[in-house]
Scaffold this motif. Structure first.
Motif, mmCIF file in Angstrom:
data_model
loop_
_atom_site.group_PDB
_atom_site.id
_atom_site.type_symbol
_atom_site.label_atom_id
_atom_site.label_comp_id
_atom_site.label_asym_id
_atom_site.label_seq_id
_atom_site.Cartn_x
_atom_site.Cartn_y
_atom_site.Cartn_z
ATOM 1 N N SER A 48 0.250 3.891 -3.292
ATOM 2 C CA SER A 48 -0.705 5.162 -3.151
ATOM 3 C C SER A 48 0.091 6.603 -2.915
ATOM 4 C CB SER A 48 -1.725 4.890 -2.171
ATOM 5 O OG SER A 48 -2.472 6.191 -2.033
ATOM 6 N N HIS A 65 -7.633 10.791 -7.634
ATOM 7 C CA HIS A 65 -8.131 9.806 -6.906
ATOM 8 C C HIS A 65 -8.956 8.755 -7.618
ATOM 9 C CE1 HIS A 65 -7.222 12.931 -3.714
ATOM 10 N NE2 HIS A 65 -7.720 13.723 -4.492
ATOM 11 N N TRP A 66 -8.260 7.760 -7.626
ATOM 12 C CA TRP A 66 -8.684 6.732 -8.556
ATOM 13 C C TRP A 66 -10.207 6.040 -8.250
ATOM 14 C CZ3 TRP A 66 -3.649 3.102 -9.556
ATOM 15 C CH2 TRP A 66 -2.857 3.773 -10.259
ATOM 16 N N HIS A 100 -1.096 8.916 -1.670
ATOM 17 C CA HIS A 100 -2.027 9.357 -0.501
ATOM 18 C C HIS A 100 -1.918 8.418 0.654
ATOM 19 C CE1 HIS A 100 -3.605 12.523 -3.222
ATOM 20 N NE2 HIS A 100 -3.832 11.502 -3.813
ATOM 21 N N TYR A 104 -9.246 4.899 -2.564
ATOM 22 C CA TYR A 104 -8.053 4.080 -2.840
ATOM 23 C C TYR A 104 -7.080 3.851 -1.784
ATOM 24 C CZ TYR A 104 -4.241 2.080 -5.474
ATOM 25 O OH TYR A 104 -3.226 1.133 -6.033
ATOM 26 N N ALA A 105 -6.556 4.776 -1.187
ATOM 27 C CA ALA A 105 -5.484 4.389 -0.318
ATOM 28 C C ALA A 105 -6.294 3.607 0.904
ATOM 29 C CB ALA A 105 -4.758 5.719 0.093
ATOM 30 N N ALA A 151 0.579 -1.201 -0.033
ATOM 31 C CA ALA A 151 0.016 -0.091 0.008
ATOM 32 C C ALA A 151 0.848 1.305 -0.092
ATOM 33 C CB ALA A 151 -0.794 -0.083 1.130
ATOM 34 N N ASP A 205 -8.585 9.883 0.480
ATOM 35 C CA ASP A 205 -8.547 8.825 -0.694
ATOM 36 C C ASP A 205 -9.049 7.621 -0.511
ATOM 37 O OD1 ASP A 205 -7.390 8.729 -3.529
ATOM 38 O OD2 ASP A 205 -6.359 7.168 -2.782
#
Length: 296
Positions: A32, A52-53, A34, A64-65, A28, A62
């Motif tokens: 990422s 921000h996916w 973020h 995703y993070a 992780a 975020d």
């Protein structure tokens, strides 16, 4: 494609999904830019975009993070609780089958008491009194999940103990420890492996359910269950807040189930039927979910 051919393919896919989720969670910090707790109040509830996916939540964090770091927590707690529960169930199952009498009776009564109380209710009561730090959380997950391994291991071990070669081993001077290590343990390992994977999915689901109810990992630490709960109220205008952690949770649970079902086919000589039947084994302690075989 036959069902027999389909199961190994599905099992491989399930194992691959689990491996990918574990790798993504461990990596992780590298995947990422973020942090899971970084807030950007100028980017609140933004839909998925290049920056921000998976979009952002109500605090501009975020998603995703948070999904990646949430996998670290959920999968780590699941792994710890699964290993402890499986070990406890294995030991009690072998001891009950090997010694019988009051030892088996005591272990069986403990299992009956646990089964009489739904796991989620037991978790709510315990965590409400002692708090929901890591140790009580793992203890609750273990207490609600060791019975499956205990019942299936005990049933198979009892069928092995009745076989003539066990009596021959006793007559030749083998002690209980030798019988357990040389005969019972190798005999129950295939079934134990299947039960472990299926049990892990139930533990992950329970851990996420507790997080959803606010009794699991506490905010602001990301957890898939609590993230789904946070996004529940925003499904109409920001569905991505709950969608992505929910999808990760479903993928992990399905991965465990497919892996367990494929393992049951792999060990078909020792396990009868699909791995899903093992989930019913704790309801029928008098029936061992194995195919009786005559030793060579």
């Amino acid at each position: 494609m036959s069902a027999r051919t389909h199961r190994p393919i599905a099992g491989t896919a399930g194992a691959a999904v689990l491996v990918v989720l574990v790798v993504l969670s461990l990596a992780a910090p590298l995947l990422s830019v973020h942090g899971p707790l970084d807030q950007d109040l100028g980017a609140v509830l933004r839909p998925p975009n290049a920056a921000h996916w998976f979009g952002t939540d109500e605090l501009g964090r975020d998603v995703y993070a948070r999904v990646l770091y949430g996998g670290r927590i959920g999968l780590t707690v699941t792994a710890i609780a699964s290993v402890i529960a499986a070990t406890l169930g294995l030991l009690l199952g072998l001891l009950g089958a090997l010694f019988g009498g009051w030892v088996d009776g005591l272990a069986g009564r403990l299992a009956d008491v646990q089964l009489a109380i739904p796991s989620i209710v037991l978790a709510l009561v315990i965590l409400s009194f002692v708090g929901n730090s890591l140790v009580p959380l793992v203890a609750v997950l273990v207490s609600g999940s060791w019975v499956l391994t205990f019942r299936v291991v005990r049933g198979h071990a009892q069928s092995i103990v009745r076989r003539p070669f066990i009596e021959a081993a006793r007559l030749s001077g083998a002690g209980r420890w030798d019988i357990a290590v040389r005969h019972l343990l190798p005999g129950v390992l295939p079934l134990f492996t299947v039960a472990f994977t299926l049990n892990a999915s139930a533990i992950l689901l329970l851990e996420s359910s507790l997080g959803f109810l606010g009794l699991g990992v506490q905010p602001p630490t990301p957890d898939w269950g609590s993230m789904v709960a946070d996004g529940q109220a925003r499904l109409d205008n920001a569905p991505w807040v709950a969608l992505f952690p929910g999808a990760a949770l479903i993928l992990a649970i399905v991965g465990f189930q497919l892996t367990g079902d494929a393992l049951s086919e792999r060990f078909q000589g020792g396990v009868r039927g699909s791995g899903t039947r093992l989930l019913r084994a704790w309801r029928r302690p008098d029936v061992a979910p194995v195919r009786e075989e005559t030793p060579a």
